[in-house]
Each structure stands twice: as C-alpha cells, then as structure tokens.
Design an enzyme around this catalytic site. Structure first.
Site, PDB file in Angstrom:
ATOM      1  N   ILE A  68     -59.104  59.062  37.581  1.00 38.75           N
ATOM      2  CA  ILE A  68     -60.570  58.944  37.559  1.00 38.75           C
ATOM      3  C   ILE A  68     -61.053  57.502  37.538  1.00 38.75           C
ATOM      4  CG2 ILE A  68     -61.082  61.225  36.560  1.00 38.75           C
ATOM      5  CD1 ILE A  68     -61.461  59.681  33.835  1.00 38.75           C
ATOM      6  N   GLU A  92     -57.662  60.403  27.658  1.00 35.32           N
ATOM      7  CA  GLU A  92     -56.566  60.261  26.712  1.00 35.32           C
ATOM      8  C   GLU A  92     -57.130  60.824  25.413  1.00 35.32           C
ATOM      9  OE1 GLU A  92     -53.478  59.341  26.998  1.00 35.32           O
ATOM     10  OE2 GLU A  92     -53.561  58.770  29.109  1.00 35.32           O
ATOM     11  N   THR A 141     -66.426  64.640  21.726  1.00 29.14           N
ATOM     12  CA  THR A 141     -65.817  65.080  20.467  1.00 29.14           C
ATOM     13  C   THR A 141     -66.733  64.780  19.284  1.00 29.14           C
ATOM     14  OG1 THR A 141     -64.009  64.524  18.954  1.00 29.14           O
ATOM     15  CG2 THR A 141     -64.589  62.846  20.533  1.00 29.14           C
ATOM     16  N   ASP A 142     -66.524  65.522  18.206  1.00 29.64           N
ATOM     17  CA  ASP A 142     -67.274  65.222  16.969  1.00 29.64           C
ATOM     18  C   ASP A 142     -66.772  63.934  16.315  1.00 29.64           C
ATOM     19  OD1 ASP A 142     -64.789  66.143  16.081  1.00 29.64           O
ATOM     20  OD2 ASP A 142     -65.586  67.585  14.637  1.00 29.64           O
ATOM     21  N   GLU A 143     -65.596  63.440  16.774  1.00 28.98           N
ATOM     22  CA  GLU A 143     -65.010  62.267  16.110  1.00 28.98           C
ATOM     23  C   GLU A 143     -65.850  61.008  16.305  1.00 28.98           C
ATOM     24  OE1 GLU A 143     -60.740  61.957  16.323  1.00 28.98           O
ATOM     25  OE2 GLU A 143     -60.545  64.100  16.671  1.00 28.98           O
ATOM     26  N   TYR A 166     -59.376  55.966  19.893  1.00 28.53           N
ATOM     27  CA  TYR A 166     -59.743  57.173  20.641  1.00 28.53           C
ATOM     28  C   TYR A 166     -61.239  57.470  20.490  1.00 28.53           C
ATOM     29  CZ  TYR A 166     -60.637  62.155  21.416  1.00 28.53           C
ATOM     30  OH  TYR A 166     -61.196  63.348  21.825  1.00 28.53           O
ATOM     31  N   LYS A 170     -64.363  57.316  23.228  1.00 27.20           N
ATOM     32  CA  LYS A 170     -65.214  58.472  23.560  1.00 27.20           C
ATOM     33  C   LYS A 170     -66.682  58.120  23.271  1.00 27.20           C
ATOM     34  CE  LYS A 170     -64.130  62.069  24.810  1.00 27.20           C
ATOM     35  NZ  LYS A 170     -63.857  62.617  26.174  1.00 27.20           N
ATOM     36  N   GLY A 299     -56.915  54.653   9.149  1.00 29.25           N
ATOM     37  CA  GLY A 299     -58.295  55.022   9.520  1.00 29.25           C
ATOM     38  C   GLY A 299     -58.509  56.525   9.573  1.00 29.25           C
ATOM     39  N   HIS A 300     -57.675  57.289   8.884  1.00 27.28           N
ATOM     40  CA  HIS A 300     -57.709  58.758   8.959  1.00 27.28           C
ATOM     41  C   HIS A 300     -59.037  59.310   8.427  1.00 27.28           C
ATOM     42  CE1 HIS A 300     -55.119  62.620   8.164  1.00 27.28           C
ATOM     43  NE2 HIS A 300     -56.110  62.815   9.009  1.00 27.28           N
TER      44      HIS A 300
HETATM   45  P1  NAD Z   1     -55.444  66.824  27.022  1.00 30.24           P
HETATM   46  O1  NAD Z   1     -54.866  65.548  26.557  1.00 30.24           O
HETATM   47  O2  NAD Z   1     -54.717  68.100  26.753  1.00 30.24           O
HETATM   48  O3  NAD Z   1     -55.671  66.776  28.611  1.00 30.24           O
HETATM   49  C1  NAD Z   1     -56.194  65.648  29.261  1.00 30.24           C
HETATM   50  C2  NAD Z   1     -56.024  65.845  30.763  1.00 30.24           C
HETATM   51  O4  NAD Z   1     -56.626  64.729  31.435  1.00 30.24           O
HETATM   52  C3  NAD Z   1     -54.563  65.911  31.221  1.00 30.24           C
HETATM   53  O5  NAD Z   1     -54.385  66.947  32.150  1.00 30.24           O
HETATM   54  C4  NAD Z   1     -54.338  64.550  31.871  1.00 30.24           C
HETATM   55  O6  NAD Z   1     -53.354  64.569  32.903  1.00 30.24           O
HETATM   56  C5  NAD Z   1     -55.727  64.238  32.421  1.00 30.24           C
HETATM   57  N1  NAD Z   1     -55.957  62.793  32.569  1.00 30.24           N
HETATM   58  C6  NAD Z   1     -55.725  61.816  31.652  1.00 30.24           C
HETATM   59  N2  NAD Z   1     -56.041  60.616  32.158  1.00 30.24           N
HETATM   60  C7  NAD Z   1     -56.489  60.825  33.421  1.00 30.24           C
HETATM   61  C8  NAD Z   1     -56.973  59.966  34.445  1.00 30.24           C
HETATM   62  N3  NAD Z   1     -57.044  58.639  34.276  1.00 30.24           N
HETATM   63  N4  NAD Z   1     -57.383  60.527  35.607  1.00 30.24           N
HETATM   64  C9  NAD Z   1     -57.298  61.866  35.799  1.00 30.24           C
HETATM   65  N5  NAD Z   1     -56.831  62.725  34.877  1.00 30.24           N
HETATM   66  C10 NAD Z   1     -56.434  62.213  33.688  1.00 30.24           C
HETATM   67  O7  NAD Z   1     -56.918  66.862  26.429  1.00 30.24           O
HETATM   68  P2  NAD Z   1     -57.758  68.101  25.849  1.00 30.24           P
HETATM   69  O8  NAD Z   1     -57.357  68.340  24.451  1.00 30.24           O
HETATM   70  O9  NAD Z   1     -57.753  69.203  26.843  1.00 30.24           O
HETATM   71  O10 NAD Z   1     -59.209  67.424  25.807  1.00 30.24           O
HETATM   72  C11 NAD Z   1     -60.063  67.493  26.942  1.00 30.24           C
HETATM   73  C12 NAD Z   1     -61.366  66.805  26.615  1.00 30.24           C
HETATM   74  O11 NAD Z   1     -61.959  67.398  25.470  1.00 30.24           O
HETATM   75  C13 NAD Z   1     -61.204  65.320  26.279  1.00 30.24           C
HETATM   76  O12 NAD Z   1     -62.275  64.622  26.859  1.00 30.24           O
HETATM   77  C14 NAD Z   1     -61.288  65.271  24.759  1.00 30.24           C
HETATM   78  O13 NAD Z   1     -61.802  64.039  24.323  1.00 30.24           O
HETATM   79  C15 NAD Z   1     -62.264  66.412  24.493  1.00 30.24           C
HETATM   80  N6  NAD Z   1     -62.144  67.075  23.184  1.00 30.24           N
HETATM   81  C16 NAD Z   1     -60.925  67.547  22.777  1.00 30.24           C
HETATM   82  C17 NAD Z   1     -60.840  68.233  21.556  1.00 30.24           C
HETATM   83  C18 NAD Z   1     -59.530  68.815  21.079  1.00 30.24           C
HETATM   84  O14 NAD Z   1     -59.463  69.328  19.960  1.00 30.24           O
HETATM   85  N7  NAD Z   1     -58.471  68.810  21.880  1.00 30.24           N
HETATM   86  C19 NAD Z   1     -61.986  68.407  20.766  1.00 30.24           C
HETATM   87  C20 NAD Z   1     -63.209  67.903  21.239  1.00 30.24           C
HETATM   88  C21 NAD Z   1     -63.277  67.249  22.451  1.00 30.24           C
HETATM   89  P1  TYD Z   2     -54.817  66.285  15.323  1.00 32.79           P
HETATM   90  O1  TYD Z   2     -54.374  67.625  15.798  1.00 32.79           O
HETATM   91  O2  TYD Z   2     -54.081  65.077  15.762  1.00 32.79           O
HETATM   92  O3  TYD Z   2     -56.363  66.179  15.671  1.00 32.79           O
HETATM   93  P2  TYD Z   2     -57.465  65.069  15.210  1.00 32.79           P
HETATM   94  O4  TYD Z   2     -56.778  63.874  14.702  1.00 32.79           O
HETATM   95  O5  TYD Z   2     -58.148  64.793  16.505  1.00 32.79           O
HETATM   96  O6  TYD Z   2     -58.319  65.751  14.212  1.00 32.79           O
HETATM   97  O7  TYD Z   2     -54.792  66.290  13.738  1.00 32.79           O
HETATM   98  C1  TYD Z   2     -55.511  67.241  12.972  1.00 32.79           C
HETATM   99  C2  TYD Z   2     -55.335  66.891  11.497  1.00 32.79           C
HETATM  100  O8  TYD Z   2     -53.955  67.099  11.130  1.00 32.79           O
HETATM  101  C3  TYD Z   2     -55.624  65.444  11.193  1.00 32.79           C
HETATM  102  O9  TYD Z   2     -56.237  65.360   9.906  1.00 32.79           O
HETATM  103  C4  TYD Z   2     -54.245  64.784  11.148  1.00 32.79           C
HETATM  104  C5  TYD Z   2     -53.366  65.902  10.651  1.00 32.79           C
HETATM  105  N1  TYD Z   2     -51.967  65.908  11.151  1.00 32.79           N
HETATM  106  C6  TYD Z   2     -50.911  66.073  10.251  1.00 32.79           C
HETATM  107  O10 TYD Z   2     -51.115  66.183   9.024  1.00 32.79           O
HETATM  108  N2  TYD Z   2     -49.642  66.120  10.756  1.00 32.79           N
HETATM  109  C7  TYD Z   2     -49.363  65.994  12.079  1.00 32.79           C
HETATM  110  O11 TYD Z   2     -48.171  66.018  12.489  1.00 32.79           O
HETATM  111  C8  TYD Z   2     -50.465  65.835  12.998  1.00 32.79           C
HETATM  112  C9  TYD Z   2     -50.222  65.680  14.464  1.00 32.79           C
HETATM  113  C10 TYD Z   2     -51.745  65.796  12.478  1.00 32.79           C
END
Ligand code: NAD
Ligand code: TYD
Length: 361
Positions: A68, A92, A141-143, A166, A170, A299-300
């Site tokens: 992208i 990412e 994300t809510d983060e 991260y 975002k 920074g957790h």
């Molecule tokens: P993921 O890491 O599982 O998937 C990311 C995808 O993007 C992968 O398929 C990867 O190949 C692709 N990608 C990465 N860099 C790219 C690039 N430069 N060009 C094209 N494709 C690229 O992520 P996810 O957990 O499915 O999250 C998707 C979206 O949702 C993200 O924007 C993330 O910030 C957001 N989000 C995730 C969560 C969660 O809990 N996972 C919660 C809230 C928001």
């Molecule tokens: P994660 O799934 O990495 O999502 P996020 O950091 O985006 O919330 O982590 C969820 C919570 O779990 C977070 O408080 C960190 C914690 N965690 C562990 O305690 N052990 C682990 O191995 C991982 C990956 C996360």
C-alpha cells in the site's frame, strides 16, 4: 443504503480482513466485486481465504499482491477495477513487534494510509470518473486513546494519547484520514475497535497464542502481573459493524466498536484453560502450572474499555456473539485447523517468539 460495487479491501489476507471478505461475500444485498490488495507479510496468509478463492476467484473475488505504500500499484488497481469503496485493514498490527522494530509500522500504517488517501483523492474527487457514491473506510483501534485507570471508557471524543509505536502510527493514520475529509471533502469514515478474537488470528496475539500453547502443552506467558484489562469482541461482530458503517455511516464520522466485555488477562487465561481442558480432556491443574509470568511489555496499557453507544444508537448495531460462545467457537476452530496453525508456527515464527521472550526473561 449505499450500493457497494467494486470494493478494494487492503490487508484481506490478515485476520480481520479475511473474515471480512468472507462475511461480505455472504451478504445477500452485496452483488459486487472484492479486490484484495495484500503484500503477504508474515501476517498475511493465502490459506485464510482458500474457500473464497475456490468459489469466487476472478468472478467476484480478485487478488492483487502489492504494497500500500506504492502509489503506482494502487493507481493501477483503481483504474483496472473502477474502485468505489475502500475498506482499509492493511497494517502492521502487533504491539510487541512495534516495540522491537517500529520502522515498518510508520511505513505501512502512516505512509501506506497516506498513499491510499492520495490515490482516492486524485481518482474520486477531480475527475468524477466514478458515477457512484464513494467511501473510504479506515479500520483503526481503541489503542489510539491510550490507557484507562480502573473506571471510565473511551468515547469518540476522548483525546488521543497513544503509548506504543503501533498505536502512535494508527493515531497518525486516523488524523490523516479525517484531514482528507476536512481539507478535500473526501468521504471517509473511521472505526476504532477493541481487541478482536476469532478464527484465523495470527498466533502471536494473546488468545490464539494461549489456545495453541495449551493444546500443545507449552508454557503460557503472561506479561507483568496479568492484571491488564482488555475489551474483547468477536471478529464477526466487528465486521458486521464495519458493514453497517459502509452502508449507512456518515462521511467524516468516527465510530467506536467494542464488545462491552472487559477481562483481566489472567482471568481470561484461566477461562481458556477450563474450556480447552473440558473439550479435549486435559488436566486443567497441570496446564495452570505452565503459566509463566514474564517481564512486562514496556508502556503496557493498563485497561481499555469502549463506549460504543454511538454506533448502537445511530446505526442500530449490537454485538451478537457472547464471550463464552465466541471463545468456544474460536477454540473449536483452532482445534479443527491445526494444519493452518502448524504451518505458521514452524520456521520464522519460532524465531520471533524466542526473540520476543528473550526481552522478557
Ligand atoms: P493482521 O496483522 O492479521 O493482518 C494485516 C494484513 O495486512 C496482512 O495480511 C498483511 O500481509 C497486510 N499488510 C501489512 N502490510 C502491508 C502493506 N504494506 N501493504 C499491503 N498489505 C499489507 O492484522 P489484523 O489483526 O487483521 O488487523 C487489521 C486491522 O484492524 C489493522 O488496521 C489493525 O490496526 C486493526 N485492528 C485490529 C484489532 C485486533 O484486535 N487485531 C483491533 C482493532 C483494530
Ligand atoms: P495482544 O493480543 O498482543 O493485544 P494488544 O496488545 O493489542 O491488546 O495482547 C493482549 C493482552 O495480553 C495485552 O495486555 C498483553 C497481554 N499478553 C500476555 O500477557 N502474554 C502474551 O504472550 C501476549 C502476546 C500478550
């Protein structure tokens, strides 16, 4: 209700994006095409859309491998497919990786989002080549809101206060998206969602990592004292909310999406252990002994909680899948798809996990 026709999904081989594509293709009201643009990073997995490929490849589902951040690639896709809707998942997405190596997060999340916005602006606004309503939806994300104390929740007007590379990347992308609405009038929407769980999640995140480690009787790493709190939402509920926004969301609007479902990490882990022990007849006490408290993430964030009353009130969305049901479905999926996970957990994955935990010992 908008008529979606040629929908560009970025990051559709990732966890949420692949589930979204499957959901959209099952939507009776959707008769259009999906173009999935994915770079296939470590987190992108063509196996996550094997069923969709078999049924719809080159009829209603099209795949383009690309980055992208590359303007030329995106322009070609806009021209070739007459894109009228962008649903931007590509990112990412893992906090721990952003701590060990932030650069890719800035490139993909900030520069990538900017490049998509620029392309949409140049194609949609001046040339008026699209005779349909267009929309750019950004998945966030809510983060971005930072960390809460023991009370309160994030609303759409909470100030941004990201704490990891991260969440900072975002946050930057969210600001860019809304700036394109205010400056150029690009029709954009943003959703800020809490922690997703469900099938096809890459097993570096807490829930799938714990599920697989329990099944394989490996150590269960818990960061810090395990008392950090996350709000968990089933991925299908998140994606139904995204569909609501695509169909009825207002341009320039941000919507918070959450599960109304807060859990301390350690309590969640004990619940997962009980579910899995029951399903496959393991000794839960023996598994509990494999819990390992490891050095905390820098920074957790202590707690996330989402006030999602706006999307409930304005768009009539609500969560469908309660946590017990969602966790049970997710565990069943990982139990039934050990090939999918096994392929990931061999090779580079192991190196990453070891590197990550080296930091915590
Ligand atoms: P993921 O890491 O599982 O998937 C990311 C995808 O993007 C992968 O398929 C990867 O190949 C692709 N990608 C990465 N860099 C790219 C690039 N430069 N060009 C094209 N494709 C690229 O992520 P996810 O957990 O499915 O999250 C998707 C979206 O949702 C993200 O924007 C993330 O910030 C957001 N989000 C995730 C969560 C969660 O809990 N996972 C919660 C809230 C928001
Ligand atoms: P994660 O799934 O990495 O999502 P996020 O950091 O985006 O919330 O982590 C969820 C919570 O779990 C977070 O408080 C960190 C914690 N965690 C562990 O305690 N052990 C682990 O191995 C991982 C990956 C996360």
């Amino acid at each position: 209700m908008r008529k979606l026709q040629n929908v560009l999904v970025t990051g559709g081989l990732g966890f949420i994006g692949s589930n979204f594509i499957r959901t959209l293709l099952k939507e009776p009201a959707f008769t259009g095409k999906i173009i999935n643009l994915d770079k296939i990073t470590y987190a992108g997995n063509p196996a996550s859309l094997k069923d969709v490929q078999e049924q719809f490849l080159d009829t209603r589902y099209f795949f383009e491998k690309g980055d992208i951040t590359e303007r030329g690639v995106i322009e070609q896709i806009f021209i070739k497919y007459h894109i009228d809707t962008v649903v931007h998942f590509a990112a990412e997405s893992h906090v721990d990786r952003s701590i060990l190596g932030p650069e890719n997060f800035i490139k993909t999340n900030v520069l990538g989002t900017f490049t998509l916005l620029e392309t949409a602006r140049h194609f949609w606004l001046p040339h008026k080549t699209v005779d349909r309503e267009v929309l750019f939806h950004h998945i966030s994300t809510d983060e971005v809101y930072g960390s809460l104390g023991t009370t309160g929740s994030f609303s759409e007007t909470s100030p941004y206060d990201p704490h990891s590379p991260y969440s900072a990347s975002k946050a930057a992308s969210d600001h860019l998206v809304l700036s394109y609405y205010y400056t150029y009038g690009l029709p954009v929407t943003i959703s800020n969602c809490s922690n997703n769980y469900g099938p096809y999640q890459f097993p570096e995140k807490f829930i799938p990592l714990s599920i697989l480690n329990i099944i394989e009787e490996k150590p269960l790493p818990v960061y810090g004292n395990g008392k950090n709190i996350r709000d968990w939402i089933y991925v299908g509920d998140h994606n139904r909310a995204v569909l609501k926004i695509l169909n009825e969301g207002g341009a320039g609007q941000r919507y918070n999406i959450g599960g109304d479902n807060e859990w301390e990490n350690i309590r969640l882990l004990h619940t997962l252990i009980d579910i899995i022990a029951r399903k496959i007849n393991l000794d839960s006490e023996k598994i509990r002994n494999t819990i390992k408290f490891v050095k905390d993430r820098p920074g957790h964030d202590l707690r996330y909680a989402i006030d999602c009353s706006k999307i409930k009130k304005e768009l009539g969305w609500k969560q469908d899948v309660n946590f017990t049901e969602g966790l049970s479905r997710t565990v069943d999926w990982y139990l039934g798809n050990q090939d999918w996970a096994g392929q990931i957990r061999s090779g580079d994955y192991q190196k990453w996990i070891e590197k990550n935990y080296e930091e915590r010992n």
